[in-house]
Design an enzyme around this catalytic site. Structure first.
Site, short mmCIF file in Angstrom:
data_model
loop_
_atom_site.label_atom_id
_atom_site.label_comp_id
_atom_site.label_asym_id
_atom_site.label_seq_id
_atom_site.Cartn_x
_atom_site.Cartn_y
_atom_site.Cartn_z
N TRP A 125 5.50 -6.69 -18.52
CA TRP A 125 4.25 -7.25 -17.87
C TRP A 125 3.54 -8.20 -17.03
O TRP A 125 3.08 -8.91 -17.19
CB TRP A 125 2.79 -5.67 -17.90
CG TRP A 125 3.38 -4.72 -17.95
CD1 TRP A 125 4.07 -3.84 -19.19
CD2 TRP A 125 3.04 -3.77 -16.91
NE1 TRP A 125 3.91 -3.14 -18.69
CE2 TRP A 125 3.40 -2.58 -17.42
CE3 TRP A 125 2.90 -4.42 -15.58
CZ2 TRP A 125 3.55 -1.28 -16.28
CZ3 TRP A 125 2.77 -2.80 -14.94
CH2 TRP A 125 3.12 -1.64 -15.86
N LYS A 156 4.61 -3.05 -10.97
CA LYS A 156 3.17 -2.97 -10.55
C LYS A 156 4.38 -4.76 -9.64
O LYS A 156 4.55 -5.22 -10.19
CB LYS A 156 2.45 -3.34 -10.85
CG LYS A 156 1.46 -2.07 -11.18
CD LYS A 156 0.27 -1.98 -11.49
CE LYS A 156 -0.41 -0.96 -12.22
NZ LYS A 156 -2.09 -0.98 -12.38
N ASP A 188 -2.98 15.82 9.81
CA ASP A 188 -4.53 15.83 9.47
C ASP A 188 -5.35 14.36 10.49
O ASP A 188 -4.84 13.65 10.44
CB ASP A 188 -4.24 15.79 8.32
CG ASP A 188 -6.16 15.80 7.82
OD1 ASP A 188 -6.54 16.95 7.51
OD2 ASP A 188 -6.96 14.91 6.79
N GLU A 218 -4.68 19.45 14.35
CA GLU A 218 -5.73 19.51 13.61
C GLU A 218 -6.50 18.62 14.57
O GLU A 218 -6.47 17.68 14.12
CB GLU A 218 -5.75 19.24 12.11
CG GLU A 218 -6.92 19.82 11.34
CD GLU A 218 -7.82 19.09 10.90
OE1 GLU A 218 -9.27 18.94 10.46
OE2 GLU A 218 -7.37 17.75 11.04
#
EC number: 2.4.1.18
Length: 675
Positions: free
Chosen positions: A85, A119, A333, A387
């Site tokens: 990291w 990451k 949605d 929707e």
């Protein structure tokens, strides 16, 4: 000189749209122009929407390559298990020539391993931070620290689909809406494997031919119901691995069940480390600037649909789920929120002018049109559902006709109507003419998905239909033999409401998991206020399985109803012909093809020899809400064949009187016997 340009189809079919033809044609042309701009006229949208094959982490012949779009970044490093990291020169990314804002790093095979967490460490002018890659296809959360990280997902033996070709059955489309995590009886988060093993067989037995899965895209907060998405390309790891999701979908296909997902492109979670909120020090990289950036009601961020890179990201997301996981389509949605600058908040939508008054986001309309075109290029039999509550004309009309290309729109008026009726009207004031109008009130050129109640009604703070009807008596009088008047009334009306809703579809029907058998508990996800309990974030299948309780009556009826509707090929395309209604008697009758549906909503009056004019012939009872096997009183003899009675007045019409005994608060379906 007279304009001889042909009118678009939606204007031809609805002359009331004529005053707004310029706006409709302008939106249509906008989508065509944008498609040409994105593809350069050299390929299709499907060729364009392949960002997931370029961005993110990928294996190559020589090792690995990782790419990210981060135009505001000054430095980017891959950090993770593979380098403790820490920023390491071998994992530093560099700008790609002639690709504005794109960064890349190539690595040897030994530099990264399957299962490694990672990451991005990004520096920008005036700041720095760790970020999960926008195109990450696997994101996991540490159980102890609760920190999310991307994870390398390159198994040595990836899942191989056994069902090579699948085409969804949509004649009609019968949807079982579900949530993987809360599909289990145990007080925990359910898994893809448990759903595949335990729930899919229930869905198949119940007769549904499609499942609509909620909360697939990764979301940091479980209690968001999956609507605050952080990683758009990562299936939620709290339910299992990507390969386990693939096996679930493959198994559903082998059972003849289509699989669509609730896709959330209407907004994104605000989170910066896990999400896209401030990806490389630019809060507007993916989202609208200024006051349009934040959604005023959802505490989330609104995508900038006018930015080509964002359109590329979202279109690629659509294709990714179909290409990689073989989803059969999507329920989009929050479409209303996308269509309007106001997000539809506080809008009445009383007339057509409200859809063409400058309050519409043409960029979002363009994106939705392109998304539908892309999806059907990838799979011509794909299913797309909007929707949408405002009633925007053309939403579910073909693109070539000037529509936005959805296959269906949700008939959101129907559940609202049922709840309003139950809450505000005494039984004697339930008017069949009003019910029939509500369930058949739709645009002729657009297909809808009808449903009696939504998943929102099952959430804490609201009530499902069964709870509105029976309330606390479900806890004390749902044992067989101990039912009181309230329970009998609730069971009867629950069946009648669902039958009236499902039998009048012009596209498809939807039921939320557990509602078919009257699940007694509301949904409350683990949160601080309930001690992070899963008690109400599950489905109690044992209640349905227990034959000493009344729940199975409702579930058994729902299954019989679904199988009956599916037995009539393309019933959704046949006309719903009203035979009779009498609001005083509270009786309604209509027919579809060779079926006749008769309802007596009267709470106290049963009718003997109640007559209807129907096509001449003999009719058999094929479904009766009052049958004892469905918790009814069994007052009619359903084994009797009913013959029509001659009337010389109607000889020319080839109709005769069908006379029936109609018990109070019951419905019956009859099928014409083949001659």
């Amino acid at each position: 000189m007279e304009n001889t340009t042909p009118k678009l189809g939606i204007i031809e079919s609805d002359p009331w749209l004529e005053p707004y033809s310029a706006a409709i044609e302008g939106r249509h042309q906008h989508a065509l122009d944008k498609e040409l701009e994105l593809t350069g006229g050299k390929g299709t949208l499907s060729d364009f929407a392949t960002g997931y094959l370029y961005f993110g982490l990928h294996r190559t012949r020589r090792g690995w390559v990782f790419r990210e779009w981060a135009p505001n970044a000054k430095e980017i490093y891959l950090i993770g298990d593979f380098n403790d990291w820490k920023e390491h020169g071998d994992y530093r990314m560099y700008r790609v020539k002639n690709s504005p804002g794109v960064w890349e790093v190539e690595l040897q095979s030994s530099a990264i391993r399957h299962g490694d967490l990672y990451k991005l460490k990004i520096r920008w002018k005036g700041g720095e931070g760790e970020r999960i890659p926008a195109w990450a296809n696997r994101v996991v959360q540490d159980e102890q620290t609760k920190i999310f990280s991307a994870q390398v997902w390159e198994p040595e033996h990836p899942y191989q689909f056994r069902k090579k070709v699948f085409r969804a059955k949509t004649d009609p489309l019968m949807i079982y809406e579900c949530h993987i995590g809360m599909a289990q009886e145990e007080e925990k988060v359910g898994t893809y494997n448990e759903f595949r093993e335990k729930i899919l067989p229930r869905v198949a037995e119940a007769g549904y031919n499609c499942i609509q899965i909620m909360a697939i895209q990764e979301h940091p907060y479980y209690g968001s119901f999956g609507y605050h998405v952080s990683s758009f390309f990562a299936p939620s790891s709290r339910f299992g691995t990507p390969d386990e999701l693939k096996e679930l979908i493959d198994t559903a296909h082998r059972m003849g069940i289509a699989v669509i997902m609730d896709i959330v492109h209407s907004h994104a979670v605000k989170n910066e480390v896990e999400g896209l909120g401030n990806f490389a020090g630019d809060p507007n990289q993916y989202f609208y600037p200024g006051s349009r950036r934040e959604h005023p009601a959802w505490d989330s961020l609104c995508f900038d649909y006018g930015k080509n890179e964002v359109v590329h990201f979202l279109l690629s997301n659509c294709k990714y789920w179909m290409d990689e996981f073989r989803f059969d389509g999507f329920r989009f949605d929050g479409v209303t929120s996308m269509l309007y600058y106001s997000h539809g908040l506080g809008e009445a939508f009383c007339n057509y002018g409200d859809y063409f008054n400058g309050n519409q986001d043409d960029n979002a309309i363009c994106y939705l049109t392109l998304a539908n075109k892309l999806i059907h290029q990838v799979n011509s039999k794909a299913i797309t559902i909007a929707e949408e509550v405002s009633g925007m004309p053309g939403l579910a009309a073909p693109i070539q006709d000037g529509g936005y290309g959805f296959d269906y729109r949700m008939a959101m008026n129907i559940p609202d109507y049922w709840i309003k009726t139950i809450k505000e009207k005494i039984d004697e004031d339930w008017k069949p003419s009003s019910m029939f109008w509500e369930v058949t009130n739709r645009r002729k050129d657009e297909k809808t998905i009808s449903y009696a109640e939504s998943h929102d009604q099952a959430l804490v703070g609201d009530k499902t239909i069964i709870f509105r009807l029976i309330d606390a008596d479900m806890y004390w009088h749902f044992q067989k033999g101990d039912e009181n008047y309230t329970v009998h009334r609730g069971i009867a009306l629950h069946k009648m409401i669902r039958l009236l809703t499902a039998s009048t579809i012009n596209g498809g029907y939807l039921n939320f998991m557990g509602n078919e058998f009257g699940h007694p508990e509301w949904i409350d996800f683990p949160r601080e206020g309930n001690g992070w309990s899963h008690k109400y974030a599950r489905r109690q299948w044992g209640l349905f399985d227990n034959k000493n309780l009344c729940y199975h009556y409702l579930g058994d009826f729902d299954s019989a109803m679904v199988h009956l509707i599916e037995s009539v090929k393309n019933i959704q395309d046949t006309p719903v012909i009203e035979v009779w209604h009498n609001d005083g008697d509270q009786v309604l009758a209509y027919r579809r093809k060779n079926l006749i549906f008769v309802f007596n909503f009267n709470p106290t009056k049963s009718f003997t020899d109640y007559g209807f004019l129907v096509p001449v012939g003999a009719y058999d009872v094929v479904l009766n809400t009052d049958a004892t096997v469905f918790g009814g009183n069994g007052l009619a003899d359903d084994s009797v064949r009913h013959f029509t009675n001659f009337d010389p007045l109607y000889k020319r019409d080839k109709k005769e009187w069908l006379k029936l005994y109609l018990p109070a608060r019951s419905a019956v379906v009859l099928k014409k016997v083949k001659e």
